[in-house]
Design a protein around this motif. Structure first.
Motif, PDB file in Angstrom:
ATOM      1  N   TYR A  26       2.476  79.610  92.694  1.00  0.00           N
ATOM      2  CA  TYR A  26       2.483  80.697  91.801  1.00  0.00           C
ATOM      3  C   TYR A  26       3.027  81.939  92.684  1.00  0.00           C
TER       4      TYR A  26
ATOM      5  N   ASN B 134      -1.981  71.407 103.773  1.00  0.00           N
ATOM      6  CA  ASN B 134      -1.462  70.495 102.651  1.00  0.00           C
ATOM      7  C   ASN B 134       0.346  70.078 103.116  1.00  0.00           C
TER       8      ASN B 134
ATOM      9  N   GLU C 108      -0.077  79.621  98.283  1.00  0.00           N
ATOM     10  CA  GLU C 108      -0.966  78.824  98.014  1.00  0.00           C
ATOM     11  C   GLU C 108      -2.081  78.616  98.940  1.00  0.00           C
ATOM     12  N   ASN C 109      -3.389  78.232  98.422  1.00  0.00           N
ATOM     13  CA  ASN C 109      -4.516  78.036  99.357  1.00  0.00           C
ATOM     14  C   ASN C 109      -4.284  76.716 100.094  1.00  0.00           C
ATOM     15  N   ASP C 110      -4.731  76.773 101.432  1.00  0.00           N
ATOM     16  CA  ASP C 110      -4.630  75.799 102.491  1.00  0.00           C
ATOM     17  C   ASP C 110      -3.141  75.156 102.397  1.00  0.00           C
TER      18      ASP C 110
ATOM     19  N   MET D 255       4.034  73.794  92.513  1.00  0.00           N
ATOM     20  CA  MET D 255       2.659  73.884  92.591  1.00  0.00           C
ATOM     21  C   MET D 255       2.342  75.364  93.180  1.00  0.00           C
TER      22      MET D 255
ATOM     23  N   PHE E  63      -7.581  82.939  90.743  1.00  0.00           N
ATOM     24  CA  PHE E  63      -7.695  83.033  92.345  1.00  0.00           C
ATOM     25  C   PHE E  63      -7.472  84.577  92.621  1.00  0.00           C
TER      26      PHE E  63
END
Lengths: 373, 240
Positions: free
Chosen positions: A274, A307, A301-303, A272, A222
């Motif tokens: 990092y 989420n 984190e993405n999105d 989930m 990423f």
């Protein structure tokens, strides 16, 4: 400006009365802050002595300035050390005293005079819908400013989740078409430093690494520096023992919450996410969300906005008209299969009951089995 | 030429013959797969929603970790078994390949349609040695297709504790492809329920099929032999 730029960090420090011993102590400290072994100290010293300071342009797009707020609270190294000694921060419309056209003039001059030499730090992202009109700086769309400044940059540091993966303004339905930096700028190395905001020491650590070694840190899939985003919050969490034991907080005021059990069932995103929150922690190592009794929301984190909800373990699945978890959908599908089976079996039994136990005849081979294989 | 594939040794009218259809690697695969799916789904349910509340201190409790270890162990068994089945697709007899969806063949589409009509009208058509087109399609979609998806998402999640490790290097690309770690989790859960949907349909239809067609379907997955009469369809030549 030119003369100042050619100065090395060591020269700046000695001009300010820092002696050799304190300079070496400083180099040792930032080596440790970057997570490097003590054998690397000599390389850091050499870099600080020989490399001229890098000019930095710090842009602000669609954002909330929480990254800057976090950055100025860095303690290892102090943000002021970075801004005053290690880099030449020539443009940052939030921190600088000058304003208006003068400021924009400085940015343009820097691009002209030092093409390919300056580092571009971007806080926030750019809206792309309707020509980018939803964010303008000095009458120019931020999209233009970003692309214009990125074109001659040496490298780009994308601060925070906004610049790295879009964050809240890119969450569904993303009305302004906001897009993270790495999707807009091509052909330039981009370091993503996600987080809302990123940890102060992570920000200064990334900058220190780039300035010291004149290269990008090792990045993951990423585009995040592995040295700070190589492990999940979960992997070094102080509540991990309760996770493995199977002891979970069920409600915010139950006995488990008082005992400091794992927040997995309360929707903690630690497994989930990092980031370095559970190792470096926040505010000079005081604490971090899970340490203070709240689950991680996975802000790096993405999105992560899409989420949600934050307080359930799995994200909801947005189906038209309903919001449900994947497991609700699975149960409905399994139920539908069971109903279908029951209906078929019911008709089978009914047919037997009505027409007796006569075995139906096999199909006539000569009729409909034609096969041109 | 319109030669329909018949078993080579057709029995006289009114008599059954039996043929060795499922070789032992197929049968072993089936039962290991069934066990692995059962264990994986139930342990996965616990990992999703850990309902046990072990008393005591965490130094002498290891419930979640144990369930995860079981899940991972059976995941590896599932993967090896799966690879073994794919190997046997090429190495086995023609029945091992008879489930493949031969979408470019008219005869496959005709068999698919006829099988659906037969099931819906509760009528008895031909027995098939090997898979009928509908069954083969279901196994391809639910066992092989879902299997791949579940293996990829599962191993990607498994690799998360060590993204630079072997599994991370091999399947870590799944996470950016899905968008985020959460997205991989959501897909993993959705696919898991696909196995439940399949199991319900599969268990029912083999009982129905075995009863209706009297082909010894259930015992064939243990013994390997299926029963047939004259005029039944032999996939040994139908698909090759």
């Amino acid at each position: 400006m030119d003369r100042r730029l050619r100065e090395t960090t060591y020269e700046v420090l000695s001009r300010h009365g820092v002696d050799r011993r304190r300079f070496l102590r400083y180099c040792t400290m930032i080596t440790a802050a970057m997570g490097l072994p003590s054998s690397m100290v000599s390389q850091v010293v050499q870099a600080m002595e020989s490399k001229p300071r890098i000019p930095v342009i710090w842009l602000h797009g669609l954002e909330c300035t929480c990254c800057s707020e976090s950055f100025i609270r860095s303690s290892h190294p102090l943000a002021q050390d970075i801004i005053l000694n290690m880099i030449s921060l020539d443009y940052d419309d939030t921190l600088q005293a000058a304003a208006g056209h003068q400021v924009e003039e400085i940015r343009r001059r820097l691009i002209e005079e030092h093409p390919g030499e300056y580092l571009l730090a971007v806080e926030g992202n750019a809206p792309t819908k309707d020509g980018g009109v939803y964010c303008t700086v000095g009458g120019q769309t931020f999209l233009d400013v970003l692309l214009e400044t990125a074109e001659h940059a040496k490298a780009i540091v994308a601060w925070g989740s906004c610049a790295s993966n879009g964050c809240v303004q890119a969450a569904r339905p993303n009305p302004t078409g906001a897009r993270p930096v790495h999707e807009l700028v091509h052909g330039k190395p981009v370091i993503n430093v996600p987080g809302c905001p990123p940890i102060a020491e992570v920000m200064t650590g990334v900058l220190t690494y780039v300035l010291t070694f004149d290269r990008l840190p090792e990045l993951d899939r990423f585009g995040r520096p592995k040295m700070f985003y190589g492990h999940r919050v979960h992997d070094k969490c102080q509540r991990r023992a309760f996770f493995d034991a199977g002891q979970f907080v069920e409600q915010w005021d139950d006995e488990g919450a008082r005992q400091g059990w794992c927040l997995y069932k309360m929707g903690c995103r630690g497994p989930m996410t990092y980031n370095s929150c559970s190792s470096i922690k926040w505010n000079n190592g005081v604490s971090f969300p899970i340490g203070s009794g709240h689950g991680c929301i996975g802000c790096s984190e993405n999105d992560f906005w899409d989420n949600g909800p934050f307080y359930q373990h799995l994200a909801g699945v947005p189906l038209p008209g309903v919001e449900s978890t994947p497991d609700t959908i699975g149960k409905i599908a399994a139920g539908a299969a069971a109903v279908g089976v029951a209906a078929h079996f019911g008709s089978f039994v009914a047919k037997r009951a009505l027409f007796g136990d006569k075995e139906s005849k096999p199909a006539d081979a000569t009729k409909d089995t034609g096969d041109e294989a | 030429m319109s030669s329909i594939s018949r078993p080579v040794n057709s029995p006289p009218p009114g008599y059954f013959a039996q043929k060795y259809v499922w070789q032992w690697p197929i049968r072993v695969f089936h039962w290991i797969n069934a066990l692995a799916v059962l264990v994986l789904f139930s342990s996965g349910l616990y990992i999703w929603n850990p309902i046990l509340v072990p008393a005591g201190e965490p130094w002498n409790r290891f419930v979640m970790a144990t369930v995860r270890k079981i899940h991972f162990a059976f995941a590896m068994i599932f993967v090896v078994n799966f690879v073994w089945r794919i190997y046997w697709f090429w190495m086995g007899n023609n029945y091992a390949r008879s489930g493949f969806p031969f979408v470019w063949r008219r005869s496959w589409w005709r068999d698919l349609f006829r099988q659906m009509v037969d099931y819906l009208k509760l009528e008895r058509g031909h027995r098939h040695l090997g898979h009928n087109a509908l069954g083969g399609l279901a196994y391809t979609v639910f066992v092989i297709g879902l299997g791949w998806l579940q293996i990829l998402t599962g191993l990607a999640l498994y690799s998360e504790s060590n993204p630079d490790g072997f599994w991370g290097t091999l399947v870590g690309w799944v996470i950016p492809l899905a968008g985020s770690s959460m997205a991989v989790r959501v897909w993993h859960h959705l696919f898991a329920w696909g196995f439940i949907v399949f199991s319900i349909l599969h268990v029912y239809i083999v009982f129905y099929d075995g009863q209706q067609y009297r082909n010894g379907l259930i015992s064939s997955m243990i013994s390997g032999y299926k029963f047939y009469e004259a005029d039944d369809i032999d996939h040994d030549t139908w698909i090759s």
